[in-house]
Design a protein around this motif. Structure first.
Motif, PDB file in Angstrom:
ATOM      1  N   UNK A 112       0.826  -1.205   0.000  1.00 30.92           N
ATOM      2  CA  UNK A 112       0.000   0.000   0.000  1.00 30.92           C
ATOM      3  C   UNK A 112       0.865   1.262   0.000  1.00 30.92           C
ATOM      4  N   UNK A 113       1.878   1.271   0.894  1.00 28.07           N
ATOM      5  CA  UNK A 113       2.763   2.444   0.952  1.00 28.07           C
ATOM      6  C   UNK A 113       3.506   2.602  -0.372  1.00 28.07           C
ATOM      7  N   UNK A 114       3.938   1.477  -0.927  1.00 23.85           N
ATOM      8  CA  UNK A 114       4.652   1.521  -2.202  1.00 23.85           C
ATOM      9  C   UNK A 114       3.778   2.066  -3.317  1.00 23.85           C
ATOM     10  N   UNK A 115       2.534   1.595  -3.371  1.00 25.34           N
ATOM     11  CA  UNK A 115       1.627   2.068  -4.430  1.00 25.34           C
ATOM     12  C   UNK A 115       1.363   3.572  -4.269  1.00 25.34           C
ATOM     13  N   UNK A 116       1.187   4.003  -3.024  1.00 28.02           N
ATOM     14  CA  UNK A 116       0.950   5.439  -2.783  1.00 28.02           C
ATOM     15  C   UNK A 116       2.165   6.247  -3.222  1.00 28.02           C
TER      16      UNK A 116
END
Ligand code: PMP
Ligand code: GLN
Length: 393
Positions: free
Chosen positions: A307-311
């Motif tokens: 999730x953090x990576x996609x954001x």
């Protein structure tokens, strides 16, 4: 041979082609991409469970047709699981049915309980087999759409209430919900339960992600709520909870009458399946709490990693509270069409995702959203995020 003038596929199935999961996994294999499409872990479940399957095979347990309702060891383990975790009492002999994955339980429940012309309410976006099974049962699906609100997908209870008609037979629930990761709250489920009681509806509830709830959220089986035990078929599966999706061992629990109805359909679908694996899953269900706790914690960490990576790459991410899927919006990249985006993604980045539009009756609704699975090794998730940076470089 005379030319065939009729389409081969009957009218009930005419709208269904190859499932998106098969299509996208084939694309991943063909292009050597990281497959964050179809939801399956890239690490097998506990070694002792695998060994239990080997032992059952070697000891000749389950190598011939197991009993129609499932082996007693597994039915007892399922009943114990429902009692110990949720306080739900089911008689393992008459109120538990072992199925070929949750997929067969869903199909058998709908084939058994739906009369042609009945309406079936399903939460949209919905897992793809729901639409096909409602169609095979001759029912009409009535979607109630979960909508984005403050970064997550939520159920509009007024919309659900308005969707019920005199023809509604059942509500097909799914919590934790694939693909949005929504976990229905006790308050929401209480409202659904009250509606079911008031309008005399059955509920078939797909709870295959029951052990994948994050941030301290609670999984509430709707069968535990007042008036619901008598009208609910609860569906579970070992595939997701124990990371053996290929074994296809699932189950349905409910009253004697409901389970007998589902069994009537089930016995003519597969009759039985996965004999030795049933014994292994019986052992898996008795794993100590530490297994379930670390399974959940691992996946919460993976959710955050992806999730953090996609954001960071620039996706708008809808935060999932459960399952092992993240829905993300591609609009920030100037893209609108998730299907086209997912088809091109292997070439652009060497990553495969699933377009959410396939989970809607009107594909326009989820057009700019795509689903990524995070049930993968940490280094695979890190590598996938690295590759997705090419979207902006
Ligand atoms: N329901 C949902 C919501 C799913 O995501 C899946 C895929 N695991 C299934 C049912 C099917 O489960 P199984 O593999 O046990 O047939
Ligand atoms: N449940 C899995 C998913 O949503 C797919 C299972 C399948 O391929 N039918 O990705």
């Amino acid at each position: 041979m005379a030319p065939m003038t009729r389409p081969l596929l009957n009218r009930r199935l005419a709208e269904f082609g190859t499932t998106i999961f098969a299509e996208m996994s084939a694309l991943a294999a063909r292009t050597g991409s990281i497959n964050l499409g179809q939801g399956f872990p890239d690490t097998d479940g506990p070694e002792e469970v695998r060994e239990a399957a080997v032992r059952a095979l070697r000891d000749g347990r389950g190598n011939q047709y197991p009993p129609g309702p499932g082996v007693p060891e597994l039915r007892t383990a399922v009943a114990d699981h429902q009692r110990q975790r949720y306080g739900l009492e089911y008689d393992p002999d008459t109120e538990v049915l072992v199925t070929a994955g949750a997929t067969e339980a869903i199909a058998a429940a709908l084939l058994a309980l739906v009369e042609p012309g009945d309406e079936v309410i399903a939460l949209e976006p919905y897992y793809d087999s729901y639409a096909a099974c409602v169609a095979m049962a001759g029912g009409t699906r009535v979607p109630v759409t979960l909508r984005p609100h403050e970064g997550a997908y939520v159920l509009d209870l007024d919309e659900l209430r308005a969707a019920v008609t005199d023809r509604t037979r059942l509500i097909l629930l799914n919590t934790p919900h694939n693909p949005t990761g929504t976990v229905l709250t006790r308050a929401e489920l209480t409202a659904v339960a009250e509606l079911a009681v008031e309008r005399d509806l059955l509920v078939v509830t797909d709870e295959v992600y029951e052990h994948l709830v994050f941030d301290g959220a609670e999984h509430v089986p709707i069968a535990t709520l007042p008036g619901m035990r008598d009208r609910t078929v609860t569906i579970g599966s070992s595939g997701k909870t124990f990371s053996f999706t290929g074994w296809k061992v699932g189950w349905a629990t409910g009253t004697h009458e409901l389970v007998a109805a589902v069994r009537t359909a089930k016995q003519y679908l597969t009759y039985v399946s996965a004999g030795p694996f049933q014994y292994a899953v019986a052992e898996a269900l008795r794993l100590p709490d530490a297994y379930f706790d670390s399974f959940r914690a691992d996946h919460q960490r993976k959710r955050d990693l992806l999730g953090d990576g996609l954001r960071a790459v620039g996706f708008e991410v809808y935060q999932p509270q459960g399952t092992y899927f993240i829905t993300a919006d591609i609009t920030p990249f100037g893209e609108k069409d998730g299907y086209a985006f997912c088809r091109a993604l292997p070439e652009r980045c060497g990553v495969v995702a699933i377009p959410n539009s396939v989970f809607y009756d009107d594909p326009g609704t989820g057009r700019s959203q795509v689903r990524f699975a995070f049930c993968k090794k940490d280094d695979v998730l890190v590598e996938a995020v690295g590759r997705l940076r090419r979207l902006v470089s």
